[in-house]
Every structure is written in C-alpha cells, then in structure tokens.
Scaffold this motif. Sequence first.
Motif, PDB file in Angstrom:
ATOM      1  N   PRO A 154       7.958   9.035 -36.758  1.00 43.59           N
ATOM      2  CA  PRO A 154       9.100   8.568 -36.046  1.00 43.59           C
ATOM      3  C   PRO A 154       9.058   8.894 -34.641  1.00 43.59           C
ATOM      4  N   PRO A 155       9.642   8.032 -33.834  1.00 44.16           N
ATOM      5  CA  PRO A 155       9.834   8.355 -32.517  1.00 44.16           C
ATOM      6  C   PRO A 155      10.838   9.342 -32.095  1.00 44.16           C
ATOM      7  N   GLU A 212      15.460  11.266 -19.714  1.00 44.09           N
ATOM      8  CA  GLU A 212      15.946  10.784 -21.026  1.00 44.09           C
ATOM      9  C   GLU A 212      17.055   9.597 -20.636  1.00 44.09           C
ATOM     10  N   ALA A 213      17.883   9.610 -19.782  1.00 43.89           N
ATOM     11  CA  ALA A 213      18.746   8.718 -19.755  1.00 43.89           C
ATOM     12  C   ALA A 213      18.171   6.986 -19.528  1.00 43.89           C
ATOM     13  N   ALA A 214      16.995   7.221 -18.942  1.00 40.79           N
ATOM     14  CA  ALA A 214      16.432   5.866 -18.636  1.00 40.79           C
ATOM     15  C   ALA A 214      16.054   5.255 -19.900  1.00 40.79           C
ATOM     16  N   TYR A 215      15.689   6.005 -20.841  1.00 41.86           N
ATOM     17  CA  TYR A 215      15.480   5.428 -22.230  1.00 41.86           C
ATOM     18  C   TYR A 215      16.934   4.736 -22.967  1.00 41.86           C
ATOM     19  N   ASP A 216      17.969   5.187 -22.422  1.00 42.36           N
ATOM     20  CA  ASP A 216      19.000   4.644 -23.129  1.00 42.36           C
ATOM     21  C   ASP A 216      19.357   3.139 -23.201  1.00 42.36           C
ATOM     22  N   GLY A 217      18.942   2.294 -22.117  1.00 44.34           N
ATOM     23  CA  GLY A 217      19.297   1.132 -22.041  1.00 44.34           C
ATOM     24  C   GLY A 217      18.349   0.323 -23.349  1.00 44.34           C
ATOM     25  N   LEU A 218      17.155   0.689 -23.493  1.00 42.51           N
ATOM     26  CA  LEU A 218      16.264  -0.162 -24.285  1.00 42.51           C
ATOM     27  C   LEU A 218      16.168   0.464 -25.621  1.00 42.51           C
ATOM     28  N   TYR A 219      16.503   1.979 -25.758  1.00 36.79           N
ATOM     29  CA  TYR A 219      16.124   2.810 -26.912  1.00 36.79           C
ATOM     30  C   TYR A 219      17.502   3.360 -27.482  1.00 36.79           C
ATOM     31  N   GLY A 220      18.239   3.323 -26.855  1.00 38.24           N
ATOM     32  CA  GLY A 220      19.657   4.054 -27.121  1.00 38.24           C
ATOM     33  C   GLY A 220      20.117   3.737 -28.614  1.00 38.24           C
ATOM     34  N   ALA A 224      20.110   6.478 -31.917  1.00 40.24           N
ATOM     35  CA  ALA A 224      21.201   6.644 -32.599  1.00 40.24           C
ATOM     36  C   ALA A 224      20.835   6.293 -34.055  1.00 40.24           C
ATOM     37  N   LEU A 225      20.229   5.482 -34.335  1.00 39.19           N
ATOM     38  CA  LEU A 225      19.842   4.914 -35.883  1.00 39.19           C
ATOM     39  C   LEU A 225      18.974   6.009 -36.323  1.00 39.19           C
ATOM     40  N   ILE A 226      17.982   6.577 -35.703  1.00 42.76           N
ATOM     41  CA  ILE A 226      17.106   7.354 -36.124  1.00 42.76           C
ATOM     42  C   ILE A 226      17.930   8.475 -36.732  1.00 42.76           C
TER      43      ILE A 226
END
Length: 301
Positions: A154-155, A212-220, A224-226
């Motif tokens: 898992p990522p 880390e915050a740069a990933y929030d838009g596409l992967y936030g 959370a679901l992980i």
Amino acid sequence: MPAGKKVILVTGASSGFGRLTAQTLARSGHRVVAGMRATQTRNAAAAHELDELGSIENLTLSAVELDVQSQSSADEAIAVILERHGRLDVVVHNAGHMVLGPAEAFTPEQLAAVYDINVVGTQRVNRAALPTLRGQGAGLLVWVGSSSTRGGHPPFLAPYFAAKAAMDALAESYAAELIRFGIGTTIVVPGAFTSGTNHFAHAGHPQDTTTEAAYDGLYGEIRALIDRRLPALVPPDANVQSVADEIARVVDLPDDSRPFRTHIDPSRDGSEVVSVVADRIRAEFYRRLGVEGLLPSNAAL
C-alpha cells in the motif's frame, strides 16, 4: 533448566507483538528476557508490569535495557542475560518502527533512521548474541517480518516496507551462513494487524511537511481512506495473540521440524503463495550453486 526449555531474548518487547510474545513464551515454561529501551524512564511501567506478571504467575520473565540502535547497549544486554541465566538459546528479532506519509517527504536521514532500527538493529543484536550461540553449537533466530515483503505494498508506508524487505533478505542470508553452526532460522510473517499493536499509534511522519502537503490535492482522500481500508482488510476476529502463539509454537518444535517461513495473515493478502514460490526458486538456486546443504531442509516447503 527443564529439558526443552530455553533462554530467550525478545527485542522490542515493551508492547505489541514483542510483549505478547515474551509473556506467551514465559507461560510456556521458557526463561524469557524482554528487551526494551528506557526501562528506567519511558518504559519503566512496562518493565515493572512484566516483572510483576512473573511474580504473580511464577514465570521466569524479566526485562533488560536494550536499545537496538546502540551496539554497546546490545552487548550489555547479552552480558546481563548470560549473567542471569548462564546461556542464551533463542533471539526473537521483533524491534521495529513504522512511518506513515509520502515517500518523497521523508528526508534521507529519516529513511536511514527507519533502516537503522529495523535492519541494522538486528545486526547489532546478532553481533552481540551470535558468539554465544556459535560457541554452544545450537540456537535459533526468529525474525518477525511483514507480509508487505511478499504481498502488496500500500502507498504511504514505503520507508517501513523497504526496511522490512531488507531485514527479510538479511535473515535469508544469515540462515545459510549459520546452519552449519547448528543455529536455525524462522521468519515469522504477520499480516496487516491494525489493532493490538502500537505500530500505527507510534508511527513516525515526514519532516518535510511542505512536500507532504504537496500530495494533499491529488492524494489527500486516498491517504485518509488508507487509514480506514487497511483495518477493513482484517477480519473482526483477528487477534494479534496469534502471532505470539505461532512464535511460541515454532520455538517448541524440534530443531529439524521448524518452518523456514511461517505466515499469520488474517487478511489473506496472497503473501504466503508468493513466499512458497520464492522459497522454491531459492532452493533451486542453491542447488545449482552446489551449496544446497546450506539451506534448511524445509526452506522450500
């Protein structure tokens, strides 16, 4: 010491798999030393509780100061065990540390620190313990791995998974190098237990919060679901005690009957199937090298 009963060191035994394993082995009649950091400060209560349990249940169970990130600490812990019990038979490599977050956001120093705890820590303990085991001509190393090294990845757990994969490879090589000294190897592979341990509660996070915050838009949302989906993979009746029970079972088996690798995987992520194939490939590789005698007889099962 009663026949068949062993002196056992369990690293990382202040909580989780390690603590349960130490208690279970002691209740099986073994002399168990629970290695943990900060026995006089942060883990003082955990050390006291183990001592108290030993007294209440008449178990040979005690704690020892052991920081796997310090060679001098590992050396001193083994010296204390030998002073207490006169020998050492089994080392359970359980100490580890998990981190959560985008791989890019961890600094190289953080990545090295995760590797240091999960991989180099086992090397420090081995360098302290193996002279005694080799001198006895007998012993057992139990490595507590992860199904992530054999199944899916898992990522947002990359540094931990990478370190666990490295530890698994180290364990395999050690198995071949120690077998002629009479020292056996079993790699215990727990699945994704998300409760009953402190892996997630004590997990580290990236220092580079900007990345880390740069990933929030596409992967936030995925991140959370992980946190929700990983626990959903685990059946409600999954119990981390099963890992400790399996380690105790392995320790109690005759030397020539122990599995090279054993899985405790309530989520059935397929890692056991991958392991069977990998171990058969490894056995064939050793055969072609002409050194198959260095592999445990049951490693290809």
